[in-house]
Write a protein that holds these residues in place. Structure first.
Motif, PDB file in Angstrom:
ATOM      1  N   UNK B  78     -29.686  10.266  32.516  1.00  0.00           N
ATOM      2  CA  UNK B  78     -29.535   9.715  31.162  1.00  0.00           C
ATOM      3  C   UNK B  78     -28.541  10.538  30.361  1.00  0.00           C
ATOM      4  N   UNK B  81     -25.045   9.969  31.180  1.00  0.00           N
ATOM      5  CA  UNK B  81     -24.547   8.669  30.695  1.00  0.00           C
ATOM      6  C   UNK B  81     -24.346   8.667  29.182  1.00  0.00           C
ATOM      7  N   UNK B  82     -24.531   9.816  28.554  1.00  0.00           N
ATOM      8  CA  UNK B  82     -24.336   9.893  27.107  1.00  0.00           C
ATOM      9  C   UNK B  82     -25.551   9.487  26.307  1.00  0.00           C
ATOM     10  N   UNK B  83     -26.699   9.443  26.971  1.00  0.00           N
ATOM     11  CA  UNK B  83     -27.940   9.033  26.302  1.00  0.00           C
ATOM     12  C   UNK B  83     -28.843  10.250  26.104  1.00  0.00           C
TER      13      UNK B  83
END
Lengths: 368, 419
Positions: B78, B81-83
């Motif tokens: 996560x 993914x930039x989350x």
């Protein structure tokens, strides 16, 4: 007229948490809506890290503490919008305190989902009807007078009148927005937030005076900043960002440009509630209810409209929704060549340095 | 009769069934391309069952990922993914795991779902499922989550039949309409109408399953000593829960009851030296299930209660002639039953008293409101409570919270032996 808790019935107030309580309805029912947003959170809260609300952001803790303290004279009730987890938790906790006899005024939830569908419209309508009954009931406690029912000509006229006054407020705010985003000298963002605060707490006529009185700087800003992330209950963060000549020319959060203030004066006198429901469903997507795509798209739209040359996201600890929006915001801003600085997990102790370092980061990117 | 190390047959069967079901179903999905769904725990599963679309529950899959110690990798995915990796880990873990290499994935990994369905719970669930909907072959569908208002007393007595009073007609009207929209959405994509007789049958079987769970819960509440470990009752209840509305699930719930009844008749004890009866409030710590048996030797402390059996007993039954309305009533306030005061507090006190609880370990997650009111109510009822603030799915969080050490201190300092 009788008096509640030493307050004067001439200026009955309903304290409001969140951005989904229709001010027009409260005002038409006879009370003044007064927003409680956690003002002063940045000065540090005395609330425990995890109290009755669980893990919520520091501004919500401060708002809750404000509502727990002895209720000021004239306040007849508290209305809370279910438009974020923190607001909902404040409602649940206050309801418990009211059940225990530890809260002197009634508390009411306005639960208005945002999916535009016939069933949602019907549900929101029932919520607004209940809000009307709540305010009228609370007013009845003050005046002991008869309650006007929604649908009565008296109630419809009051709604149309309140909508008309709210529209005047909206026009003043539109003008302020134009002065914030103008080329050349602009009105500071911190002054704009103060004006929004006035609009959310004062009678419209008085608020309009404050709004139109906001004075533009005497020179153009050195930098035009747009702010996203958490909302800002007061102008403190903006004042820090603007201390070096930059100006916050816009934002997408609900205590600024994204808030439900002003409104449409084209209220249908035959069915004012339908107009309010429609207005609710057309509101700006806010982080806790919007999809990631909606929020990022709204950010970009507003960044362009404001002519911003840099974007800063300031996100308080436990304010989770804005964290998830960053992925799309970053992608869209990068594609547009607009620098973006993010500071998250902010507390009363860390936000000031974080805001300044974000500003410096944008400046470094300029030089690079 | 002592059964300290003897696994419940019902638990072993349920786990084996789930593994076989998962392997066969996912193999079929991969080979055929037939639709398959990922559902949040509080979404109306019964609709998918009536359509004959297999589904996996987001939180169950997260528990498997965590139990297989892949949670940190999933959270790292996560982050890559930039989350955020520290927000709603339990709900987001499956999304992160989907981008891990198939090699080494728990149970061979999850195929890409056709449908991802969730309610808009909290500020983030809808965003997580929006991201599922961005995957190439997945479409997402979101339902509203209205708030718990009103909250009449003793919800567990009202919800089976008087759900209109329990939840309010307006809330039910909205969710019923949205479930109808979901049905139309699925009919369009599947190219076939919903068999509403099958939906009604699924509801009937779900109620029958809940009735068996209620008998089991009542049996354990009254039994002294404790005849079954929560580490057994959890899979024995929850695997059938995720197959709710099927005949297999009813039979599994009945089998669990009969097996525990046999143990009670035989005077079986998971720990013969039982001296303290504990309640675990909150989600399970899937990465450390041994925790629940770790306090028997030193303290004679056994975990008698977890929410999984109790909510299976009280939270699901809904009797009514209109299956969609009844289904709306099952889910419109499901989480409220567990977490919103005063409902939550009243229920936990009722359960603690019924089970003869001497102490409560209350795992408080960031996304659960009202924990203070639960703890206060239990303390007021004479039951000491240890609150631990941690995320059950995130091993970093539970390690930082020093869960075993704090439970041991709590037992030493606050939990008296059963009278």
């Amino acid at each position: 007229m009788s008096v509640v808790a030493g307050g004067h019935a001439e200026d009955p107030q309903v304290l409001v948490v969140g951005d989904g309580v229709p001010r027009v309805l409260v005002r038409a029912a006879g009370a003044r809506p007064v927003a409680v947003r956690g003002e002063g959170w940045a000065e540090g809260s005395t609330a425990p890290e995890v109290g009755m609300l669980g893990a919520v952001d520091p501004a919500a803790e401060v708002a809750f503490e404000t509502l727990r303290t002895p209720i000021p004279a004239g306040v007849v009730g508290i209305a809370i919008a279910n438009d974020s987890q923190s607001s909902l938790r404040i409602f649940y906790a206050l309801r418990m305190l009211r059940m225990r006899g530890e809260l002197t005024v009634p508390v009411h939830l306005v639960d208005a989902p945002t999916t535009d569908a016939p069933a949602t419209r019907a549900f929101v309508r029932t919520q607004y009807e209940a809000l009307w009954r709540f305010v009228r009931g609370a007013m009845g406690e003050v005046s002991g007078g008869a309650q006007a029912a929604l649908g009565d000509s008296e109630a419809s006229e009051a709604l149309v009148r309140a909508a008309s006054e709210e529209a005047l407020l909206g026009a003043a705010l539109d003008e302020l927005r134009a002065r914030r985003t103008a080329a050349g000298p602009v009105v500071r963002g911190s002054d704009a937030l103060d004006a929004y605060r006035a609009a959310a707490t004062l009678e419209p006529r008085q608020a309009i005076t404050d709004i139109t009185g906001a004075v533009a700087m005497d020179h153009p800003p050195t930098r035009r900043i747009f702010v996203t992330g958490s909302d800002h209950p007061d102008g403190d963060a903006y004042r820090v960002l603007e201390s070096s000549g930059a100006v916050v020319v816009g934002e997408d959060h609900r205590t600024g440009d994204g808030g439900w203030l002003g409104g449409d004066d084209a209220v249908d006198p035959r069915d004012p509630l339908a107009s309010l429901v429609a207005e609710h469903l057309e509101r700006t997507p806010a982080a806790p209810t919007a999809t990631i795509a909606e929020r990022a798209s709204e950010t970009m739209r507003r960044v362009r409209a404001a002519g911003a040359d840099g974007v800063i996201a300031l996100i308080r600890r436990h304010d989770e929704a804005p964290l998830w929006d960053l992925v799309d915001q970053r992608r869209l801003l990068e594609a547009a060549g607009i620098p973006f600085a993010v500071r998250a997990d902010l507390t009363a102790e860390t936000w000031r340095d974080a805001a300044l370092s974000a500003l410096h980061e944008l400046t470094r990117e300029d030089r690079a | 009769m002592s059964v300290p190390g003897e696994r419940l047959v019902s638990a072993a069967r349920a786990t084996a069934f789930q593994k076989q079901w998962f392997a066969e179903t996912m193999e079929h999905v991969r080979a055929s391309g037939d639709p398959f769904a990922l559902l949040n725990a509080d979404a109306p599963h019964e609709v998918l069952r009536a359509f004959g679309v297999p589904y996996v529950v987001n939180q169950w899959w997260a528990s498997v990922i965590a139990a297989k110690r892949r949670g940190p990798d999933a959270l790292a995915a996560l982050r890559a993914a930039g989350l955020p990796d520290d927000s709603r880990q339990y709900d987001a873990m499956a999304l992160g795991a989907q981008d891990l290499p198939a090699e080494g994935a728990p149970w061979g990994g999850l195929p890409e779902p056709t449908f991802a369905i969730s309610e808009r719970g909290g500020d983030v669930s809808h965003k997580i499922f929006e991201l599922w909907g961005r995957r190439p072959t997945t479409e997402s569908f979101l339902l509203s989550r209205t708030a718990a208002d009103p909250v009449p007393d003793a919800w567990w007595e009202l919800v089976p039949h008087e759900w209109e009073a329990a939840f309010g007609t307006a809330r039910l009207d909205l969710l019923q309409a949205e479930i109808e929209t979901l049905i139309s959405w699925l009919e369009e994509r599947l190219g076939r109408p919903l068999d509403r007789e099958l939906l009604a049958e699924s509801m009937r079987l779900g109620n029958e399953q809940a009735e068996w769970n209620r008998r089991t819960r009542d049996l354990i509440a009254a039994a002294r000593p404790l005849p079954v470990a929560v580490t057994d009752s959890i899979p024995a209840v929850m695997v059938p829960q995720w197959h709710r509305g099927s005949r297999w699930a009813v039979d599994a719930a009945r089998g669990l009851y009969e097996e525990i009844a046999e143990r009670v008749d035989a005077g079986a004890a998971i720990y013969p030296g039982e001296r303290r009866r504990l309640m675990w409030i909150g989600r399970g710590v899937w990465s450390d299930l041994d925790l629940y048996r770790a306090f028997e030797e030193e303290f004679g402390a056994v975990f008698v209660w977890s929410m999984y059996l109790a909510i299976a007993a009280d939270g699901y039954p809904r009797y009514g002639s209109d299956p969609v309305r009844a289904l709306a009533a099952r889910f419109v306030g499901f989480t409220d039953q567990l977490y919103v005061p005063p409902w939550s507090a009243q229920w936990y006190v009722k359960e603690a008293l019924a089970h003869g609880i001497d102490g409560v370990v209350h795992l408080v997650a960031d996304d659960t409101p009202g924990s203070v009111f639960i703890s206060e109510s239990l303390e007021a009822a004479g039951v000491p409570v240890l609150e631990i603030h941690a995320n059950n799915a995130d091993a970093r969080s539970t390690a930082a919270a020093r869960v075993p050490e704090r439970i041991a201190d709590f037992l030493r300092q606050r939990v008296a032996e059963s009278s």
